[in-house]
Design a protein around this motif. Sequence first.
Motif, mmCIF file in Angstrom:
data_model
loop_
_atom_site.group_PDB
_atom_site.id
_atom_site.type_symbol
_atom_site.label_atom_id
_atom_site.label_comp_id
_atom_site.label_asym_id
_atom_site.label_seq_id
_atom_site.Cartn_x
_atom_site.Cartn_y
_atom_site.Cartn_z
ATOM 1 N N GLY A 130 15.151 7.727 -5.038
ATOM 2 C CA GLY A 130 14.698 9.165 -3.572
ATOM 3 C C GLY A 130 14.002 9.506 -3.359
ATOM 4 N N GLU A 131 13.099 8.391 -2.904
ATOM 5 C CA GLU A 131 11.529 8.251 -2.105
ATOM 6 C C GLU A 131 12.275 7.434 -0.440
ATOM 7 O OE1 GLU A 131 8.279 8.587 -4.382
ATOM 8 O OE2 GLU A 131 8.922 10.763 -5.215
ATOM 9 N N ILE A 132 10.721 7.752 0.091
ATOM 10 C CA ILE A 132 11.035 6.373 0.541
ATOM 11 C C ILE A 132 10.137 5.452 0.615
ATOM 12 C CG2 ILE A 132 10.684 5.667 3.468
ATOM 13 C CD1 ILE A 132 13.719 7.117 3.300
ATOM 14 N N VAL A 133 10.181 3.941 0.232
ATOM 15 C CA VAL A 133 8.981 3.752 -0.149
ATOM 16 C C VAL A 133 8.520 2.793 0.382
ATOM 17 C CG1 VAL A 133 9.342 3.947 -2.557
ATOM 18 C CG2 VAL A 133 10.516 1.539 -1.281
ATOM 19 N N GLY A 134 9.794 2.715 1.451
ATOM 20 C CA GLY A 134 9.411 1.192 3.296
ATOM 21 C C GLY A 134 9.808 1.442 4.211
ATOM 22 N N ILE A 135 9.234 0.843 5.308
ATOM 23 C CA ILE A 135 9.818 1.288 6.650
ATOM 24 C C ILE A 135 9.670 -0.017 7.229
ATOM 25 C CG2 ILE A 135 9.841 2.217 9.081
ATOM 26 C CD1 ILE A 135 8.514 5.061 7.102
ATOM 27 N N ARG A 136 10.423 -0.831 8.409
ATOM 28 C CA ARG A 136 10.420 -1.836 8.716
ATOM 29 C C ARG A 136 10.997 -2.015 10.543
ATOM 30 N NH1 ARG A 136 13.634 -7.296 6.953
ATOM 31 N NH2 ARG A 136 16.098 -6.395 6.882
#
Length: 289
Positions: A130-136
């Motif tokens: 439920g959490e954002i752990v990466g962005i690309r």
Amino acid sequence: MNKDAIGSAVLAACCLAGPLEVHAELQPISDREMGQVQGQAMIAVDRTVGANQQFTRIAMGMDSEIQTNLDRMALGEGAAGADLDVEQMALGHISEDAARIQLDGNTYAVGDIVPFEAMDPYFELAESNGEIVGIRVGLNQARGTVSGNIHQFSGNLGLQLDDGSGNVTAATLFDANTQATGYRASHIGLQDAATDCAAGVQCAPLSNLQTLAVGEAQADGSVDYAKDFFLSFQEQAVDWQSLDGSRMIQAGPGVHFNLPTSMTMDLPTLQQGIPRARTEYIDRGMGLF
């Protein structure tokens, strides 16, 4: 009667008959007819599930050609340096040889811009519990030159090295102590017992690579588009999926730059260094002209 006379007669007949009137209205179509219509949206959203994360990718159907310069790109800075630190970074360059065939297979007059081709950009989120752990952010297809003075590099650099005996292997990233690493690397070379980055044996500073060719080398010598050009940010290790779904690209915590090049070189060339392509029109005495 010639064509001009026929055209004049038709025009006269229309004018004598008065203005034309068109009667039309929209008609609904069935679901079956709608199902036979195909098209591509400008923005597409895809969701996939990986072994450790779930991914949401937003892709845009855009093609662009770029020539741009940045004084410095430093990401993930801390007391010990930065995950990615590149001075005078540039995408694309300026032609200095009208006879030279560029990566796209074309020639350009001296002074013309040879653009970096950026096709189908996308933005992707990695989620875990439920959490954002990466962005690309990346490109479905990329081809062109990337220039810069690389001080520290985190990620993958798709350079191939010839050891001088005809054996070609993927280059390895090292720190200054010749420890192989994909995090804050400062050197590149062959991974061998004899390699010594401090002494310059089978190894060279990343700053030797002033201009890199991004793309995928073909057997006939041409360069196709690279598929996995992206920059990502992770708070934990993330297994990003290549866009064609064929493999996973693991990125550790911090910044990750996936830079697929089409280049193969020998050790003397690496140690001598790759000169920078011209990226400015005015000579400011900074080696960019």
